[in-house]
Write a protein that holds these residues in place. Structure first.
Motif, PDB file in Angstrom:
ATOM      1  N   CYS A  44       0.852  -1.184   0.000  1.00  0.00           N
ATOM      2  CA  CYS A  44       0.000   0.000   0.000  1.00  0.00           C
ATOM      3  C   CYS A  44       0.887   1.232   0.000  1.00  0.00           C
ATOM      4  O   CYS A  44       1.695   1.423   0.912  1.00  0.00           O
ATOM      5  N   LEU A  45       0.754   2.035  -1.041  1.00  0.00           N
ATOM      6  CA  LEU A  45       1.536   3.266  -1.105  1.00  0.00           C
ATOM      7  C   LEU A  45       0.774   4.396  -0.430  1.00  0.00           C
ATOM      8  O   LEU A  45      -0.451   4.446  -0.464  1.00  0.00           O
ATOM      9  N   ASN A  46       1.542   5.267   0.172  1.00  0.00           N
ATOM     10  CA  ASN A  46       1.006   6.444   0.863  1.00  0.00           C
ATOM     11  C   ASN A  46       0.146   6.098   2.073  1.00  0.00           C
ATOM     12  O   ASN A  46      -0.732   6.856   2.457  1.00  0.00           O
ATOM     13  N   GLN A  76      -4.620  10.337  -1.514  1.00  0.00           N
ATOM     14  CA  GLN A  76      -4.619   9.182  -2.404  1.00  0.00           C
ATOM     15  C   GLN A  76      -3.982   7.945  -1.770  1.00  0.00           C
ATOM     16  O   GLN A  76      -3.095   8.042  -0.939  1.00  0.00           O
ATOM     17  N   HIS A 113       3.068  -3.663  -9.830  1.00  0.00           N
ATOM     18  CA  HIS A 113       4.011  -2.586  -9.515  1.00  0.00           C
ATOM     19  C   HIS A 113       3.638  -1.255 -10.149  1.00  0.00           C
ATOM     20  O   HIS A 113       4.420  -0.625 -10.847  1.00  0.00           O
ATOM     21  N   PHE A 116       2.038   5.938  -8.338  1.00  0.00           N
ATOM     22  CA  PHE A 116       1.079   7.023  -8.512  1.00  0.00           C
ATOM     23  C   PHE A 116       1.287   7.714  -9.859  1.00  0.00           C
ATOM     24  O   PHE A 116       0.373   8.310 -10.413  1.00  0.00           O
ATOM     25  N   SER A 117       2.514   7.628 -10.361  1.00  0.00           N
ATOM     26  CA  SER A 117       2.798   8.345 -11.603  1.00  0.00           C
ATOM     27  C   SER A 117       2.190   7.654 -12.818  1.00  0.00           C
ATOM     28  O   SER A 117       1.980   8.293 -13.842  1.00  0.00           O
ATOM     29  N   ASN A 118       1.918   6.349 -12.722  1.00  0.00           N
ATOM     30  CA  ASN A 118       1.363   5.707 -13.919  1.00  0.00           C
ATOM     31  C   ASN A 118      -0.062   5.178 -13.734  1.00  0.00           C
ATOM     32  O   ASN A 118      -0.483   4.278 -14.439  1.00  0.00           O
TER      33      ASN A 118
ATOM     34  N   LYS B 134       5.061   9.700  -0.669  1.00  0.00           N
ATOM     35  CA  LYS B 134       3.885   9.057  -1.227  1.00  0.00           C
ATOM     36  C   LYS B 134       4.263   7.791  -1.982  1.00  0.00           C
ATOM     37  O   LYS B 134       3.521   6.819  -1.980  1.00  0.00           O
ATOM     38  N   ASN B 135       5.418   7.819  -2.616  1.00  0.00           N
ATOM     39  CA  ASN B 135       5.846   6.662  -3.385  1.00  0.00           C
ATOM     40  C   ASN B 135       6.724   5.722  -2.579  1.00  0.00           C
ATOM     41  O   ASN B 135       7.388   4.853  -3.132  1.00  0.00           O
TER      42      ASN B 135
END
Lengths: 194, 406
Positions: A44-46, A76, A113, A116-118, B134-135
């Motif tokens: 879990c990111l963030n 998010q 994998h 958030f950027s993709n 965040k990442n």
């Protein structure tokens, strides 16, 4: 089983099948997929380190009202759930506070994998708009069943929350569906024992 | 054993030419980077490390994360120093490089060396920091070199934006005697959150420095608390012994006056000798000066207690040893002997006229080096009058080195 998929998942109140079973919210013919989650791979990111994903996803923890998953630096969240075997996903249940509960949830199947950027690089398999009634009542959201026929892993991107604040809280996440591989040795053993 | 992928951002801007960190900022940084790479790859065999530069012809990735230490070390050679560092771009490029790591199970970490000023706004850095957090990327910052323009504050703000569950660290290294890598080795950048990886750091350090012994036989990286306790206790003991030595020296100078008129006695010497033997044995393990000085004082006190005659001889032996180890003490003793000489000149000369006796005593004392210049000087000053005749006397003894000089 056949009634719910006819209406797209976005319609919040139009799930008569689910509403009919208030006590146990498991849709008919489906099972809770919590037993098939590969816990070592769950990410879990963030997430706030003191309010981790286990609070929302694990049996026992998620039933506890006091334990919840919270976001950290913004609202998010990106949750990656691998399964131990291939599954078909029918519906999902999100519980959370009325204000800080998740709103827009995008689901991706078999996308490993992600960051958030993709999240915008691929079209989501399904996108769910949760209302506060979903969060408070025990109402699973029916998903586009056809899009989740061969799921090895599920990525959930929680884009925003109900109030638009900086912290998103999720008290419970439950996934309902069936396993593709019908010969699940674990299940067979259980039946023999009882 | 954290499974980790690390990108190290090195600063190769013009500011790195400065020599305030020996031999130069850039070289000091290169040493530290080598050490970190070693520590990271040793803490877990699957760990990978990448290196990139922040200045020169723009931000450039030299090596993508790899576990091949040779590749990492090789890329550090022949780097050009020039232009200005671009911290914000470097961190974002590093994050991109980490995102495309081959083993996705590795945690992500960026280590930034920054010796040049930071031109970016605090706000910009905080935004980047939040993005890292965040990442799930950890960030370590080594702040050295320039401190102008609120640089430490900016970097602190960056770290506090990134930090979650204490995984990110910042270290400020002021210029000084200690090498950059030596300072870093005891910081969390090396030891990590877990104590376990401290072993790797110490192993890397040992490999880098040639594995010499540690103080007190305890590796400070393995057990920092024990090492600190030992060091503190040693310093306290040293202070205590110094105080005692000073006091004793003052006392002895007073007392030798009183017992001045006397002849030498072998019993006094016999007592002084075992003490000095012990001191010589202890020398290997313990701080020389303190132990020797203390034992010397004991020996001296014993001879005084006995009220024995021969204070001069004792003083001589004591001085010989003191001369080898403790200049201050030697001076004090010499003063006391001079007093003695004034009051009992005849006895003194008698003792020292027997030159062979004095040299045999000197040779029989294991802790005494007869070659020591201070010993020679002392003897010379004491024997100023009668040295001509003694020269003949001693010339047949090859193992008395005073001869030639006297």
């Amino acid at each position: 089983m056949a009634t719910a998929p006819a209406t797209p998942a976005a319609a919040p109140a139009a799930a008569p099948a689910a509403a009919a079973v208030p006590a146990s919210s498991v849709p008919r013919g489906q099972v809770d997929l919590v037993d098939f989650i590969d816990w070592t791979g769950v990410e879990c990111l963030n997430q706030d380190p003191s309010h981790s994903i286990a609070n929302a996803l694990k049996q026992g923890y998620r039933e506890d009202e006091g334990l919840y998953l919270a976001s950290d630096s913004d609202e998010q969240l990106l949750i990656y759930i691998p399964f131990m075997q291939v599954i078909k996903l029918h519906s999902a249940l999100f519980q959370g506070p009325e204000e800080e509960g998740p709103k827009t949830v995008k689901l991706f199947s078999n996308k490993e994998h992600m960051g958030f950027s993709n999240v915008n690089d691929y079209p989501p398999s399904d996108s769910v708009d949760l209302s506060s009634s979903h969060l408070v009542e025990n109402k699973p959201v029916t998903l586009k069943y056809v899009k989740f026929q061969n799921v090895r892993s599920l990525t959930m991107f929680i884009e925003d929350n109900q109030s638009g604040g900086d912290i998103t809280k999720i008290q419970k996440i439950a996934l309902y569906g069936t396993t593709v591989d019908t010969t699940n040795m674990k299940d067979l053993k259980k039946i023999e024992e009882h | 054993m954290v499974l980790e992928s690390t990108m190290i951002c090195i600063d190769n801007s013009e500011w790195m030419r400065n020599g305030d960190y020996a031999p130069s900022r850039f070289q000091a940084q290169a040493d530290a980077v080598n050490l970190i790479c070693g520590a990271k790859t040793q803490s877990n065999p699957e760990n990978t490390v990448g290196v990139m530069t922040m200045a020169g012809k723009g931000v450039r990735v030299l090596v993508t994360p790899t576990s091949d230490l040779g590749k990492i070390l090789a890329c550090m050679h022949g780097l050009e120093v020039g232009a200005e560092a671009n911290l914000a771009a470097a961190i974002q490029v590093a994050q991109l490089a980490l995102k495309h790591r081959q083993n996705k199970r590795q945690q992500q970490r960026i280590i930034v060396f920054i010796g040049s000023p930071v031109k970016y706004d605090k706000k910009v850095l905080e935004t980047i920091g939040k993005k890292l957090k965040k990442n799930n990327v950890a960030l370590d910052v080594v702040d050295f070199g320039e401190t102008d323009d609120e640089k430490p504050e900016k970097l602190e703000a960056l770290i506090s934006a990134v930090n979650s569950s204490d995984s990110s660290h910042i270290v400020h290294v002021p210029p000084g005697e200690n090498a950059l890598s030596d300072v870093l080795i005891s910081t969390p950048i090396f030891t990590g959150e877990e104590g376990g990886s401290g072993f790797a750091a110490s192993a890397a350090a040992a490999a880098a420095t040639g594995a010499t012994g540690y103080d007190f036989g305890v590796d400070p990286n393995v057990d920092p608390e024990l090492a600190l306790a030992l060091r503190l206790s040693m310093e306290e003991e040293r202070a205590r012994q110094e105080a005692i030595a000073k006091k004793a020296a003052e006392e002895s100078s007073g007392e030798t006056k009183d017992h001045a008129s006397s002849s030498n006695s072998d019993s006094v010497m016999a007592e002084a000798e075992p003490a000095s033997n012990a001191s010589a044995d202890d020398k290997r393990d313990l701080p020389k000066e303190d132990e020797d000085a203390q034992l010397l004082q004991q020996a001296l006190a014993m001879s005084m207690d006995e009220g024995a005659s021969g204070a001069a001889a004792v003083a001589d032996a004591a001085m010989a040893e003191a001369g080898a180890d403790d200049d201050e003490l030697a001076l004090a003793l010499q003063m006391s002997v001079e007093d003695t000489q004034m009051s009992g000149q005849s006895d003194m000369t008698k003792v020292f006229e027997d030159r062979s006796f004095v040299t045999s005593i000197l040779n029989s004392l294991p802790g005494v080096d007869p070659n020591d210049p201070s010993v020679k000087d002392l003897l010379a000053s004491l024997n100023g009058q009668g040295e001509q005749e003694e020269k003949k006397d001693n010339s047949d003894k090859p193992n008395t080195p005073e001869d030639g000089k006297n």
